[in-house]
Design an enzyme around this catalytic site. Structure first.
Site, PDB file in Angstrom:
ATOM      1  N   CYS A  73     171.423  51.420 -46.415  1.00 26.94           N
ATOM      2  CA  CYS A  73     172.460  50.410 -46.601  1.00 26.94           C
ATOM      3  C   CYS A  73     171.932  49.110 -46.026  1.00 26.94           C
ATOM      4  O   CYS A  73     170.887  49.079 -45.396  1.00 26.94           O
ATOM      5  CB  CYS A  73     173.727  50.796 -45.837  1.00 26.94           C
ATOM      6  SG  CYS A  73     174.377  52.418 -46.271  1.00 26.94           S
ATOM      7  N   ARG A  99     169.375  47.220 -51.238  1.00 24.95           N
ATOM      8  CA  ARG A  99     169.423  48.390 -50.346  1.00 24.95           C
ATOM      9  C   ARG A  99     170.602  49.309 -50.666  1.00 24.95           C
ATOM     10  O   ARG A  99     170.728  50.395 -50.082  1.00 24.95           O
ATOM     11  CB  ARG A  99     169.530  47.946 -48.876  1.00 24.95           C
ATOM     12  CG  ARG A  99     168.342  47.146 -48.397  1.00 24.95           C
ATOM     13  CD  ARG A  99     168.504  46.793 -46.943  1.00 24.95           C
ATOM     14  NE  ARG A  99     168.526  47.956 -46.093  1.00 24.95           N
ATOM     15  CZ  ARG A  99     167.449  48.585 -45.631  1.00 24.95           C
ATOM     16  NH1 ARG A  99     166.254  48.128 -45.926  1.00 24.95           N
ATOM     17  NH2 ARG A  99     167.571  49.638 -44.859  1.00 24.95           N
ATOM     18  N   TRP A 152     175.058  52.160 -49.559  1.00 27.52           N
ATOM     19  CA  TRP A 152     174.448  53.161 -50.441  1.00 27.52           C
ATOM     20  C   TRP A 152     174.988  54.484 -49.926  1.00 27.52           C
ATOM     21  O   TRP A 152     174.572  54.982 -48.887  1.00 27.52           O
ATOM     22  CB  TRP A 152     172.935  53.080 -50.322  1.00 27.52           C
ATOM     23  CG  TRP A 152     172.194  54.099 -51.136  1.00 27.52           C
ATOM     24  CD1 TRP A 152     171.648  55.260 -50.699  1.00 27.52           C
ATOM     25  CD2 TRP A 152     171.923  54.024 -52.527  1.00 27.52           C
ATOM     26  NE1 TRP A 152     171.045  55.906 -51.743  1.00 27.52           N
ATOM     27  CE2 TRP A 152     171.201  55.171 -52.871  1.00 27.52           C
ATOM     28  CE3 TRP A 152     172.225  53.086 -53.517  1.00 27.52           C
ATOM     29  CZ2 TRP A 152     170.764  55.422 -54.165  1.00 27.52           C
ATOM     30  CZ3 TRP A 152     171.797  53.345 -54.813  1.00 27.52           C
ATOM     31  CH2 TRP A 152     171.071  54.500 -55.126  1.00 27.52           C
ATOM     32  N   ASN A 198     173.916  51.918 -40.865  1.00 27.54           N
ATOM     33  CA  ASN A 198     172.953  52.350 -41.875  1.00 27.54           C
ATOM     34  C   ASN A 198     172.295  53.621 -41.340  1.00 27.54           C
ATOM     35  O   ASN A 198     171.930  53.671 -40.168  1.00 27.54           O
ATOM     36  CB  ASN A 198     171.921  51.228 -42.074  1.00 27.54           C
ATOM     37  CG  ASN A 198     170.731  51.661 -42.899  1.00 27.54           C
ATOM     38  OD1 ASN A 198     170.837  52.579 -43.706  1.00 27.54           O
ATOM     39  ND2 ASN A 198     169.610  51.008 -42.698  1.00 27.54           N
ATOM     40  N   GLY A 199     172.173  54.643 -42.169  1.00 25.50           N
ATOM     41  CA  GLY A 199     171.545  55.887 -41.705  1.00 25.50           C
ATOM     42  C   GLY A 199     172.556  57.025 -41.715  1.00 25.50           C
ATOM     43  O   GLY A 199     173.602  56.939 -42.347  1.00 25.50           O
ATOM     44  N   GLU A 218     152.242  64.584 -63.327  1.00 21.37           N
ATOM     45  CA  GLU A 218     152.855  63.382 -62.761  1.00 21.37           C
ATOM     46  C   GLU A 218     151.820  62.254 -62.636  1.00 21.37           C
ATOM     47  O   GLU A 218     152.125  61.093 -62.926  1.00 21.37           O
ATOM     48  CB  GLU A 218     153.477  63.729 -61.397  1.00 21.37           C
ATOM     49  CG  GLU A 218     154.098  62.558 -60.650  1.00 21.37           C
ATOM     50  CD  GLU A 218     155.231  61.850 -61.379  1.00 21.37           C
ATOM     51  OE1 GLU A 218     155.674  62.331 -62.434  1.00 21.37           O
ATOM     52  OE2 GLU A 218     155.647  60.786 -60.895  1.00 21.37           O
ATOM     53  N   LYS A 266     152.206  58.616 -64.501  1.00 20.80           N
ATOM     54  CA  LYS A 266     152.167  57.335 -63.779  1.00 20.80           C
ATOM     55  C   LYS A 266     151.157  56.399 -64.426  1.00 20.80           C
ATOM     56  O   LYS A 266     151.428  55.225 -64.614  1.00 20.80           O
ATOM     57  CB  LYS A 266     151.796  57.522 -62.287  1.00 20.80           C
ATOM     58  CG  LYS A 266     152.839  58.186 -61.412  1.00 20.80           C
ATOM     59  CD  LYS A 266     153.972  57.278 -60.989  1.00 20.80           C
ATOM     60  CE  LYS A 266     155.159  57.414 -61.875  1.00 20.80           C
ATOM     61  NZ  LYS A 266     156.129  58.380 -61.724  1.00 20.80           N
ATOM     62  N   GLU A 318     152.430  55.158 -67.868  1.00 18.67           N
ATOM     63  CA  GLU A 318     153.576  54.252 -67.938  1.00 18.67           C
ATOM     64  C   GLU A 318     153.316  52.891 -67.317  1.00 18.67           C
ATOM     65  O   GLU A 318     153.858  51.902 -67.792  1.00 18.67           O
ATOM     66  CB  GLU A 318     154.844  54.891 -67.354  1.00 18.67           C
ATOM     67  CG  GLU A 318     154.774  55.207 -65.890  1.00 18.67           C
ATOM     68  CD  GLU A 318     156.054  55.843 -65.369  1.00 18.67           C
ATOM     69  OE1 GLU A 318     157.127  55.596 -65.917  1.00 18.67           O
ATOM     70  OE2 GLU A 318     155.955  56.580 -64.372  1.00 18.67           O
ATOM     71  N   HIS A 329     140.425  76.157 -74.036  1.00 21.13           N
ATOM     72  CA  HIS A 329     141.040  76.613 -75.290  1.00 21.13           C
ATOM     73  C   HIS A 329     141.257  75.453 -76.268  1.00 21.13           C
ATOM     74  O   HIS A 329     142.135  75.530 -77.133  1.00 21.13           O
ATOM     75  CB  HIS A 329     142.353  77.336 -74.987  1.00 21.13           C
ATOM     76  CG  HIS A 329     142.140  78.547 -74.137  1.00 21.13           C
ATOM     77  ND1 HIS A 329     141.528  79.684 -74.611  1.00 21.13           N
ATOM     78  CD2 HIS A 329     142.381  78.773 -72.829  1.00 21.13           C
ATOM     79  CE1 HIS A 329     141.427  80.570 -73.628  1.00 21.13           C
ATOM     80  NE2 HIS A 329     141.941  80.043 -72.538  1.00 21.13           N
ATOM     81  N   LYS A 331     164.782  51.928 -66.339  1.00 21.29           N
ATOM     82  CA  LYS A 331     164.908  52.785 -65.151  1.00 21.29           C
ATOM     83  C   LYS A 331     165.869  53.941 -65.429  1.00 21.29           C
ATOM     84  O   LYS A 331     165.652  55.057 -64.990  1.00 21.29           O
ATOM     85  CB  LYS A 331     165.389  51.933 -63.962  1.00 21.29           C
ATOM     86  CG  LYS A 331     165.473  52.684 -62.643  1.00 21.29           C
ATOM     87  CD  LYS A 331     164.092  52.974 -62.077  1.00 21.29           C
ATOM     88  CE  LYS A 331     164.136  53.830 -60.828  1.00 21.29           C
ATOM     89  NZ  LYS A 331     162.844  54.512 -60.610  1.00 21.29           N
TER      90      LYS A 331
HETATM   91  C1  F6R Z   1     158.784  58.004 -64.594  1.00 16.24           C
HETATM   92  C2  F6R Z   1     160.225  57.973 -64.585  1.00 16.24           C
HETATM   93  C3  F6R Z   1     160.955  58.632 -65.701  1.00 16.24           C
HETATM   94  C4  F6R Z   1     162.208  59.330 -65.178  1.00 16.24           C
HETATM   95  C5  F6R Z   1     163.044  59.918 -66.307  1.00 16.24           C
HETATM   96  C6  F6R Z   1     164.240  60.692 -65.779  1.00 16.24           C
HETATM   97  O1  F6R Z   1     158.253  57.338 -63.484  1.00 16.24           O
HETATM   98  O2  F6R Z   1     160.810  57.427 -63.687  1.00 16.24           O
HETATM   99  O3  F6R Z   1     160.149  59.540 -66.366  1.00 16.24           O
HETATM  100  O4  F6R Z   1     161.796  60.335 -64.291  1.00 16.24           O
HETATM  101  O5  F6R Z   1     163.500  58.881 -67.144  1.00 16.24           O
HETATM  102  O6  F6R Z   1     165.056  59.872 -65.025  1.00 16.24           O
HETATM  103  P1  F6R Z   1     166.079  60.491 -63.989  1.00 16.24           P
HETATM  104  O7  F6R Z   1     165.301  61.134 -62.914  1.00 16.24           O
HETATM  105  O8  F6R Z   1     166.891  59.329 -63.518  1.00 16.24           O
HETATM  106  O9  F6R Z   1     166.905  61.486 -64.758  1.00 16.24           O
END
Ligand code: F6R
Length: 610
Positions: free
Chosen positions: A2, A27, A76, A102-103, A483, A487, A490, A506, A605
């Site tokens: 927060c 935050r 938050w 906060n915390g 993963e 990264k 993307e 294979h 996002k």
């Molecule tokens: C990659 C990334 C996306 C999300 C995906 C699911 O860095 O952030 O692949 O992981 O869109 O999003 P959430 O976790 O919000 O369901």
């Protein structure tokens, strides 16, 4: 996570607090509020929603408060839904005290019960409110002594700011774990969770140390430790501009969030492993009997969350011996999976809003399955639908590429797997203890690993122009390979494939030739020798090898062109540190190409469409 802000001086506090909160909104932004000492009373205005909603509430509150001492907060949510009654500041029974926090106060239930028994009435569901009532309970003692006492009583990581009507020129603040800074002005003093909140007023800043208590008055600031000994602040002149200050001085939110991982892990673990290394998950609303009746688990998720889910499959199966299926949410919801009332379905989502994952858990619930959501966002759509919610407590993640929420999802799934094993009697106490100890060591291990971040990024930059990359791993390193590849795709726009190392022969091995980079995730495990053999196969076909290895692995080092070292850990815990060099790898290449790491092209996002 927060945001806290505070002001004592001679100017009207209201606009200073509100502007400070606007700078802290990153935050947390589910509710906001301010408390201002106005004559002999404290005026509190707070509301669910963003700082803009707070500004409307203040405007609607005709008699807005004109005092020059006050505290503010942007929230938050961790304890209690993001509704107005849970917004900060919180007050005592007589409205003479206001508190921002906060915390997490881990023992708040016990403190709350004691205060209720002593006659206090609570009006929120938060852990914070105990602080306001504790101040009231301790009577007329100097506020600084009271706050010291509270810091002794409260367990967990926390930062607090307190005002009391009978001390019209004073804010007392304290911190342990959660960040807090003070700002020095002429005839005024400032308090904040983070520098940007006060940077427009002063550039003379000091960081508050752990277990320090700060008294702020218009005349200056005094700091003591919990024993009351004076502490000299280390005052710095901040040279950053406001924009970079919001990113904590980092170039991007993604890098800031990578560096926030130790704290995010500490917060996610808070209260979940006790001093006897037993696992606690009270949020999992299942009796031990019900938990023992579960005979199958599904994990559903998308993207990075899916990779955390894949790790969960390994951990739950190994530790509980329950069969686990893992599905991409957009596949699961349409493939008619076999579910019943003995099935646990775990929906994993950072945002808690991803359309496919939400639809998948709604579908599962309609089939009678027991639905657990894991998310980073309190009261998100998935949290509201699920039968139980387990929160990662990473704080808001702003960079589009998930980093800190991923490592928190990994540890949360390790905790869930151990908890299920514990109540089902699938693991003996000694094994749970070994795993729990290793999980507890993770925040420190990640902190140490990040001290070498510049070296890892330097190594990565050599591969800026690479066109073809395979990320390989076996067992629990396979999700980490996936993963790492995601990264790089993307944020650096490099075609990268995550593959099980043993499966390359294979087919995909036909693509290996000089110029192809293979990133091998080969931390110590029962499959280590096999992974190294697969790496030999890549090397024999002229691939360049960048390997993530456990410290001391000379055998792996012999093969590799470049090595990123990670600390030793039990096989199922190791993914948490193993992914960090891969985050840094993608970050360094993206930056070297001059790309916008926080807002990669074509991505959002939160994906609320199918
Ligand atoms: C990659 C990334 C996306 C999300 C995906 C699911 O860095 O952030 O692949 O992981 O869109 O999003 P959430 O976790 O919000 O369901």
């Amino acid at each position: 996570m927060c945001g806290i802000v505070g002001y004592v001086g001679t100017k009207p506090a209201q606009s200073i607090l509100v502007n400070g909160l606007a700078r802290l909104e990153y935050r947390g932004y589910d509710s906001a509020g301010i408390a201002i000492i106005d004559g002999s009373k404290i005026g509190v205005t707070k509301t669910a929603g963003r700082v803009a909603d707070l500004i409307s509430s203040i405007a609607a509150d005709q008699g807005s408060y004109t005092g020059s001492v006050g505290i503010g907060h942007t929230r938050w949510a961790t304890h209690g839904a993001p509704v107005t009654k849970n917004a900060h500041p919180h007050s005592d029974c007589s409205q003479n005290v206001a508190v921002v926090h906060n915390g997490i106060i881990e023992n708040y239930m016990q403190l709350r019960d004691e205060l209720i028994a002593a006659g206090h009435t609570f009006t929120s569901d938060t852990d914070t409110e105990v602080v306001a009532h504790l101040v009231e309970q301790m009577g007329d003692e100097p506020l600084e002594i009271i706050v010291r006492n509270i810091m002794e009583k409260a367990e967990g990581a926390l930062a607090i700011g307190v005002v009391r009507a009978s001390d019209p020129d004073l804010i007392v603040a304290a911190r342990r774990g959660s960040p807090l800074v003070i700002g020095f002005g002429d005839g005024e003093s400032f308090l904040a969770s983070d520098i940007p909140a006060i940077l427009e007023h002063t550039r003379r800043i000091a960081i508050v140390g752990d277990d320090n208590v700060v008294s702020l008055t218009p005349g200056g600031v005094s700091i003591t430790d919990l024993a009351g000994n004076p502490v000299e602040p280390v005052v710095r002149d901040i040279e950053w501009d406001l924009e970079s200050a919001e990113r904590g001085g980092y170039d991007d939110f993604m890098l800031k969030e990578i560096y926030e991982q130790p704290k995010a892990l500490t917060d996610t673990l808070a209260g979940r492993i006790d001093d006897h290394y037993r696992i606690h998950l009270p949020e999992l609303d299942l009796t031990p009997r019900e938990a023992r009746a579960i005979d199958k688990v599904f994990v559903v998720a998308c993207g990075t969350s899916y990779h955390a889910g894949l790790m969960a499959k390994y951990a739950i199966e190994r530790w509980t011996r329950l069969p686990v299926e893992i599905d991409i949410a957009s596949e699961f919801r349409y493939r008619d999976p076999v579910l019943d009332d003995r099935t646990m379905v775990i929906g994993m989502s950072q945002s808690g809003e991803t359309a496919d994952t939400l639809a998948a858990i709604e579908y599962a619930q309609a089939q009678g399955a027991y639905v657990v959501a894991t998310t980073n966002v309190v009261d998100s759509s998935m949290a509201r639908v699920a039968d139980s919610v387990l929160y990662t407590r990473a704080g808001p993640e702003i960079g589009v590429a998930s980093t800190k929420t991923f490592v928190c999802q990994l540890v949360l799934m390790q905790i869930l797997a151990l908890y299920l094993a514990q109540i089902r009697g699938a693991l003996d106490g000694a094994t749970v203890e070994v795993m729990a100890k290793s999980i507890r060591a993770l925040p420190d291990q990640v902190e140490k690993l990040l001290e070498r971040a510049d070296d890892i990024m330097e190594q990565a930059r050599k591969y800026t122009d690479v066109k073809d990359v395979f990320f390989l791993g076996r067992g629990v390193s396979f999700p980490i390979a996936l993963e790492g590849a995601l990264k790089l795709k993307e944020i650096a726009y490099v075609r990268a494939e995550g593959y099980p190392a043993g499966e390359m022969k294979h087919g995909p091995i036909a693509l290996i030739e000089k110029g192809v980079l293979v990133v091998g995730v080969a931390t110590k495990s029962h499959l280590h020798a096999k992974t190294l053999s697969n790496m030999e196969e890549m090397k024999a076909r002229a691939a360049t090898l960048f390997m993530v290895l456990t410290e001391g692995d000379t055998e792996g080092q012999r093969l590799a062109d470049d090595v990123a070292w990670v600390p030793p850990a039990p096989e199922l815990i190791a993914p948490v540190t193993a992914v960090i060099p891969l985050q840094l790898f993608a970050y360094a290449i993206s930056k070297a190409k001059g790309l916008d790491v926080d807002k990669p092209r074509n991505l959002a996002k939160t994906v609320t469409v199918e």
